[in-house]
Enzyme design. Sequence first.
Site, mmCIF file in Angstrom:
data_model
loop_
_atom_site.group_PDB
_atom_site.id
_atom_site.type_symbol
_atom_site.label_atom_id
_atom_site.label_comp_id
_atom_site.label_asym_id
_atom_site.label_seq_id
_atom_site.Cartn_x
_atom_site.Cartn_y
_atom_site.Cartn_z
ATOM 1 N N ASN B 89 0.932 -1.251 0.090
ATOM 2 C CA ASN B 89 0.171 0.137 0.036
ATOM 3 C C ASN B 89 1.067 1.359 -0.097
ATOM 4 O O ASN B 89 0.428 2.277 -0.490
ATOM 5 C CB ASN B 89 -1.006 0.129 1.247
ATOM 6 C CG ASN B 89 -1.932 -1.055 1.034
ATOM 7 O OD1 ASN B 89 -2.865 -1.154 0.204
ATOM 8 N ND2 ASN B 89 -1.861 -1.782 2.091
ATOM 9 N N SER B 114 6.126 10.938 7.240
ATOM 10 C CA SER B 114 5.595 10.732 8.694
ATOM 11 C C SER B 114 6.732 11.045 9.256
ATOM 12 O O SER B 114 8.125 10.701 9.176
ATOM 13 C CB SER B 114 4.996 9.346 8.839
ATOM 14 O OG SER B 114 4.953 9.173 10.189
ATOM 15 N N TYR B 151 6.420 0.830 9.165
ATOM 16 C CA TYR B 151 5.831 2.101 8.377
ATOM 17 C C TYR B 151 6.596 3.162 7.882
ATOM 18 O O TYR B 151 6.375 3.794 6.916
ATOM 19 C CB TYR B 151 4.557 2.339 9.548
ATOM 20 C CG TYR B 151 3.833 3.849 9.131
ATOM 21 C CD1 TYR B 151 2.955 3.641 8.092
ATOM 22 C CD2 TYR B 151 4.261 4.851 9.639
ATOM 23 C CE1 TYR B 151 2.276 4.922 7.826
ATOM 24 C CE2 TYR B 151 3.525 6.162 9.526
ATOM 25 C CZ TYR B 151 2.675 6.304 8.461
ATOM 26 O OH TYR B 151 1.963 7.368 8.175
ATOM 27 N N LYS B 155 7.673 4.957 4.330
ATOM 28 C CA LYS B 155 7.422 6.318 4.100
ATOM 29 C C LYS B 155 8.834 6.996 3.588
ATOM 30 O O LYS B 155 8.711 7.773 2.773
ATOM 31 C CB LYS B 155 6.980 7.073 5.640
ATOM 32 C CG LYS B 155 5.711 6.947 6.014
ATOM 33 C CD LYS B 155 4.726 7.418 4.766
ATOM 34 C CE LYS B 155 3.318 7.245 4.950
ATOM 35 N NZ LYS B 155 2.427 7.909 3.979
#
Lengths: 251, 251
Positions: B89, B114, B151, B155
């Site tokens: 994703n 992020s 995550y 990013k």
Amino acid sequence: MAGRLRGSKVLLTGASGRVGEAILRRLGEAYDWRLLDREPPTGEPDHEYVVADVTDEEAVREAMAGVDRVIHLAGDPRPEAPWDSVLANNIDGTRTVVAAAAEAGVEKFVFASSNHAVGAYETDERVPDLYRTGDEFRLDGTELPRPSNLYGVSKAAGETLCRYYHDTTGMSAVCVRIGNLTAEHPPVEYERGQAMWLSHRDCAHLFERCLEADYEYEIVYGISDNDRKYYSIERAREALGYEPADNSVEF
Amino acid sequence: MAGRLRGSKVLLTGASGRVGEAILRRLGEAYDWRLLDREPPTGEPDHEYVVADVTDEEAVREAMAGVDRVIHLAGDPRPEAPWDSVLANNIDGTRTVVAAAAEAGVEKFVFASSNHAVGAYETDERVPDLYRTGDEFRLDGTELPRPSNLYGVSKAAGETLCRYYHDTTGMSAVCVRIGNLTAEHPPVEYERGQAMWLSHRDCAHLFERCLEADYEYEIVYGISDNDRKYYSIERAREALGYEPADNSVEF
């Protein structure tokens, strides 16, 4: 160049590729190797040999048993490789290998990154002066990635994965941005290749230092001590004790 | 805060998420939006709305028609998201969106990065001083990624993809390392969240500046002008004209 055979096992992924060949030719006797490649060996291998794809989590986890150092070379090596291939083989594959290494308690993880992770610093304004003796521009490994292709994007992602697993598990990790590796002599009539030449001899020595030195997390450039250069080798000297013997100007 | 409705189209991916909500609440009237989300709208949407997954190349290419600016928020937003999800994703998805934007001749590409891309700078030695007024440590966007989770790895990879498409196509690209976005007031009894607080008002203003300013490639921090901070907002001020109105100390 003598290695220290400690009875410990070194896993070499992508062992049948060009960098693997340069390493094994000079360090074959110095370590207890476990070679891994997705292609079967041509002829009888000199070392333990595992046929597996680095995207196969179970096979990689098995190959990590008893290993305390890893050199991870496997991946699609083509600068022009398409996204789907580098996403699977280089990004997901590196994640599989580095995560398995961290989980298995590996002490040192050596990742084959590439000059292509920073190839777009070679702007129209800097080229060709950049490739010539006397030009002062240097990349030193502290700069942000600036890839020249999707292969380079995948190598930059691999560096970040190494950083993450180092930070979270304490495993030592070094990323080597390999220049232009050729046997015998530097590329002919290719200034860029001469500026980032890495001789086979210096390649084997550098990877030996990556296996032997004490470090936390490092990004270093893997080139010989060329007069022409725009990659600094100072960090490799300081952090790893790298002492290159070759210089493309001598050819 | 007044936008300039130029008759041009702005594609907003992940429009139904928290950041999208903060943007649309204040800038809904200022632009001609095309919203994209993989979830259908709840109720009648105020703007053109495309239901599509960002990993669907054909759907993304279609959604890019007539668009000249993109804000790309879509992705798995969970800091604890597993690798397979962020690989698909966030990494592959961002590649699909940024490549389609570059191919379509989009002028400005705004990527929601992020704080987790640099979360591991918050070492045991620096915490909790880092979160407190008077501590001088600052990240300014020139530092290498140092993710605190997978995550964050994803990013950082997205930032590198933006760099690559900027360098190869000239499309302006800005990566916003978003802090802790909350409505109404900063997080209570959470020093880290207060240090990286981004108010809804400042969030909308910052993304408006990303749509309006002239820049090449930038990485900026998306936080309010908090007294407590370890992210510099200087680059956002200089490159984008960001003028935050809020400060977590006032609550």
